[in-house]
Motif scaffolding. Structure first.
Motif, PDB file in Angstrom:
ATOM      1  N   UNK A  92      46.881  37.048  27.984  1.00 50.44           N
ATOM      2  CA  UNK A  92      45.687  36.190  27.920  1.00 50.44           C
ATOM      3  C   UNK A  92      46.046  34.771  27.487  1.00 50.44           C
ATOM      4  N   UNK A  93      47.125  34.648  26.702  1.00 45.58           N
ATOM      5  CA  UNK A  93      47.541  33.344  26.176  1.00 45.58           C
ATOM      6  C   UNK A  93      47.901  32.356  27.284  1.00 45.58           C
ATOM      7  N   UNK A  94      48.249  32.867  28.462  1.00 46.93           N
ATOM      8  CA  UNK A  94      48.645  31.993  29.570  1.00 46.93           C
ATOM      9  C   UNK A  94      47.508  31.057  29.971  1.00 46.93           C
ATOM     10  N   UNK A  95      46.267  31.507  29.741  1.00 46.19           N
ATOM     11  CA  UNK A  95      45.097  30.724  30.157  1.00 46.19           C
ATOM     12  C   UNK A  95      44.991  29.389  29.390  1.00 46.19           C
ATOM     13  N   UNK A  96      45.547  29.356  28.153  1.00 46.97           N
ATOM     14  CA  UNK A  96      45.467  28.127  27.360  1.00 46.97           C
ATOM     15  C   UNK A  96      46.347  27.024  27.944  1.00 46.97           C
ATOM     16  N   UNK A  97      47.546  27.389  28.375  1.00 47.38           N
ATOM     17  CA  UNK A  97      48.469  26.394  28.905  1.00 47.38           C
ATOM     18  C   UNK A  97      48.307  26.196  30.411  1.00 47.38           C
ATOM     19  N   UNK A  98      47.722  27.193  31.086  1.00 47.79           N
ATOM     20  CA  UNK A  98      47.522  27.097  32.527  1.00 47.79           C
ATOM     21  C   UNK A  98      46.176  27.734  32.877  1.00 47.79           C
ATOM     22  N   UNK A  99      45.079  26.978  32.756  1.00 51.79           N
ATOM     23  CA  UNK A  99      43.733  27.536  32.982  1.00 51.79           C
ATOM     24  C   UNK A  99      43.530  28.137  34.368  1.00 51.79           C
ATOM     25  N   UNK A 100      44.331  27.696  35.338  1.00 54.99           N
ATOM     26  CA  UNK A 100      44.203  28.213  36.707  1.00 54.99           C
ATOM     27  C   UNK A 100      45.041  29.462  36.961  1.00 54.99           C
ATOM     28  N   UNK A 101      45.778  29.912  35.955  1.00 52.12           N
ATOM     29  CA  UNK A 101      46.593  31.113  36.112  1.00 52.12           C
ATOM     30  C   UNK A 101      45.691  32.321  36.382  1.00 52.12           C
ATOM     31  N   UNK A 102      46.186  33.218  37.211  1.00 55.27           N
ATOM     32  CA  UNK A 102      45.405  34.409  37.602  1.00 55.27           C
ATOM     33  C   UNK A 102      46.071  35.656  37.027  1.00 55.27           C
ATOM     34  N   UNK A 103      45.261  36.478  36.360  1.00 53.82           N
ATOM     35  CA  UNK A 103      45.750  37.743  35.796  1.00 53.82           C
ATOM     36  C   UNK A 103      45.085  38.886  36.548  1.00 53.82           C
ATOM     37  N   UNK A 104      45.908  39.797  37.058  1.00 59.43           N
ATOM     38  CA  UNK A 104      45.389  40.946  37.799  1.00 59.43           C
ATOM     39  C   UNK A 104      45.882  42.253  37.237  1.00 59.43           C
ATOM     40  N   UNK A 105      45.042  43.282  37.322  1.00 57.47           N
ATOM     41  CA  UNK A 105      45.412  44.636  36.901  1.00 57.47           C
ATOM     42  C   UNK A 105      45.285  45.548  38.114  1.00 57.47           C
ATOM     43  N   UNK A 106      46.329  46.333  38.351  1.00 52.64           N
ATOM     44  CA  UNK A 106      46.308  47.240  39.500  1.00 52.64           C
ATOM     45  C   UNK A 106      46.940  48.572  39.089  1.00 52.64           C
ATOM     46  N   UNK A 107      47.119  49.473  40.051  1.00 52.80           N
ATOM     47  CA  UNK A 107      47.767  50.749  39.759  1.00 52.80           C
ATOM     48  C   UNK A 107      46.804  51.843  39.355  1.00 52.80           C
ATOM     49  N   UNK A 108      47.359  52.898  38.758  1.00 58.20           N
ATOM     50  CA  UNK A 108      46.597  54.133  38.513  1.00 58.20           C
ATOM     51  C   UNK A 108      45.475  53.965  37.498  1.00 58.20           C
ATOM     52  N   UNK A 109      45.742  53.247  36.410  1.00 61.34           N
ATOM     53  CA  UNK A 109      44.687  53.040  35.413  1.00 61.34           C
ATOM     54  C   UNK A 109      43.557  52.203  36.008  1.00 61.34           C
ATOM     55  N   UNK A 110      43.911  51.216  36.832  1.00 61.01           N
ATOM     56  CA  UNK A 110      42.888  50.392  37.491  1.00 61.01           C
ATOM     57  C   UNK A 110      42.051  51.242  38.446  1.00 61.01           C
ATOM     58  N   UNK A 111      42.702  52.180  39.126  1.00 55.64           N
ATOM     59  CA  UNK A 111      41.982  53.055  40.050  1.00 55.64           C
ATOM     60  C   UNK A 111      40.992  53.934  39.296  1.00 55.64           C
ATOM     61  N   UNK A 112      41.424  54.429  38.122  1.00 56.32           N
ATOM     62  CA  UNK A 112      40.587  55.354  37.350  1.00 56.32           C
ATOM     63  C   UNK A 112      39.529  54.642  36.524  1.00 56.32           C
ATOM     64  N   UNK A 113      39.885  53.491  35.929  1.00 54.20           N
ATOM     65  CA  UNK A 113      38.979  52.874  34.955  1.00 54.20           C
ATOM     66  C   UNK A 113      38.954  51.354  35.089  1.00 54.20           C
ATOM     67  N   UNK A 114      38.983  50.872  36.327  1.00 45.92           N
ATOM     68  CA  UNK A 114      39.046  49.430  36.562  1.00 45.92           C
ATOM     69  C   UNK A 114      37.899  48.652  35.966  1.00 45.92           C
TER      70      UNK A 114
END
Length: 434
Positions: free
Chosen positions: A64-86
């Motif tokens: 999450x800290x990346x957003x302070x130095x680069x507000x346009x940075x994109x964080x994505x979550x994928x994979x099995x946990x995302x499939x089950x509880x995205x």
């Protein structure tokens, strides 16, 4: 523009991450050496146990800290946990820009564009269609230049009561053999020496197609010029047949190593797990493997403390451990997964007792592993050289999947060489170029 991918979980997740890296490369992104310099951060998640879930949330808090130095940075979550509880993850970490499941990784370009436009890009498909095989058309970006994972089947049709995989990965879908062989041909031309066929249940390959069997795939892969080693992971014991074992013994490129999960030694617990075999039936498969491939190195998965497991049941697992003498064991305390039948089953022992059982089992296995390694002392083994450290030391693996450290002449990376083992450690071997 740079990307960074953090991967949790199995070889399938690693291969998915390699494919996502390939997609991002085709979109013009370069791999970041550190997440702090990335414009896109992807967290590829596992949901087999509770601990990886916790690690994912911890990693997201850091990223999450990346957003302070680069507000346009994109964080994505994928994979099995995302499939089950995205959607649940999105609530816990609302700063996330993308969430997508295991069956729509190939939609990453579209999702990334949506996130760039300032929208929450969420896609978790319940239904699986043939378009998911578009993922296999992308190149892979691998850390290891000489060994490559090749997905041959996705999903699992088994109904193990503790397992979330059928929910997160869906039913078994085999790739067409021609597509697999074309990918392998490309990898060989790229310098790969060892092909590692993977799937949630790799030995079930072809059953849904009806016109090809797994052992036939092994022969077909071996026929590709330049394939010097073949491995495969993970197969269910029920789907490991004698034809496949004979093929393993017959094909020179197939390595003398196999991961065959038993999970528990007690017939009562195996039935409660709905594994579909008894201890005796499992040990018969082990007997066949040792008959046809006397020098085979075996590894397995074990769950300690499944609901209802008593000390007597646990001792049945210890009995199997002593009888088989695995080279490696991946043992974990039972972790209930939401939505699985076992999650509602009552436990028979306290967490403290289960921790003691697990520690005792691990310590016993450490002694067995060391004993197995001692057999390599003063022997000459074939090693595929995969890495060279800063001090010049080479690192590679034997056909039996033992890690070997040695010093040698220049330019050995990617070569298969003979190494004489001079020192045996608990988890690795040391030697000299023969």
């Amino acid at each position: 523009m740079k990307f960074y991918i953090r991967t949790f979980g199995c070889q399938m997740n690693v291969n998915d991450s390699e494919k996502m890296a390939g997609i991002l490369k085709t979109l013009g992104y370069e791999l970041a050496q550190d997440w702090t310099e990335a414009d896109v951060i992807l967290v590829n998640t596992c949901s087999v146990r509770e601990k990886p879930d916790q690690k994912v949330l911890s990693a997201l808090g850091e990223f999450k800290k990346i957003k302070k130095q680069n507000p346009n940075a994109i964080i994505g979550v994928c994979g099995c946990l995302a499939q089950r509880a995205g959607y649940e993850i999105l609530q816990k970490a609302p700063f996330i820009d993308m969430v997508f499941g295991t069956t729509n990784i190939h939609h990453l370009p579209k999702l990334l564009q949506e996130a760039k436009e300032g929208n929450k890009a969420v896609e978790i498909l319940e239904e699986i269609d043939s378009s998911e095989f578009e993922l296999d058309q992308y190149p892979t970006v691998r850390e290891n230049k000489y060994t490559a994972f090749v997905t041959v089947i996705r999903g699992c049709d088994k109904k193990c009561t503790y397992c979330i995989v059928p929910t997160t990965r869906g039913k078994e879908r085999s790739r067409r053999i021609g597509d697999i062989l074309r990918e392998i041909q490309f990898l060989v031309e790229d310098g790969v020496k060892e092909i590692h066929l993977i799937g949630q249940n790799v030995t079930a390959y072809g059953k849904d197609l009806g016109d090809v069997k797994f052992y036939e795939l092994l022969y077909a892969v071996a026929d590709i010029k330049g394939v010097e080693r073949i491995r495969f992971t993970t197969g269910h014991p029920r789907d490991l047949d004698e034809e496949t074992i004979k093929a393993m013994a017959d094909i020179p490129q197939v390595c003398e190593a196999l991961h065959l999960p038993i999970q528990a030694g007690s017939d009562k617990i195996l039935q409660a797990m709905d594994r579909g075999y008894t201890q005796k039936e499992y040990l018969h498969k082990i007997e066949l493997l040792k008959k046809y491939i006397p020098d085979i190195a075996l590894s397995t998965d074990i769950i300690v403390g499944f609901p209802g497991e008593t000390y007597e049941d646990y001792l049945e697992t210890i009995k199997v451990l002593k009888e088989v003498e695995y080279d490696q064991v991946f043992a974990f305390k039972y972790s209930p997964r939401p939505g699985t039948p076992a999650a509602d089953m009552p436990m028979a022992e306290t967490p403290e007792t289960l921790s003691k059982w697990l520690n005792d089992l691990i310590n016993m296995q450490k002694d067995i592993t060391f004993k197995k390694n001692l057999a390599y002392e003063n022997k000459v083994v074939e090693v595929l050289v995969e890495e060279q450290k800063e001090d010049g030391q080479y690192v590679g693996r034997t056909r039996t999947n033992k890690l070997v450290h040695f010093y040698g002449r220049d330019n050995l990376l990617g070569e298969i060489v003979d190494v004489k083992i001079e020192k045996v450690n608990r988890f690795s071997l040391e030697g000299v170029l023969n």
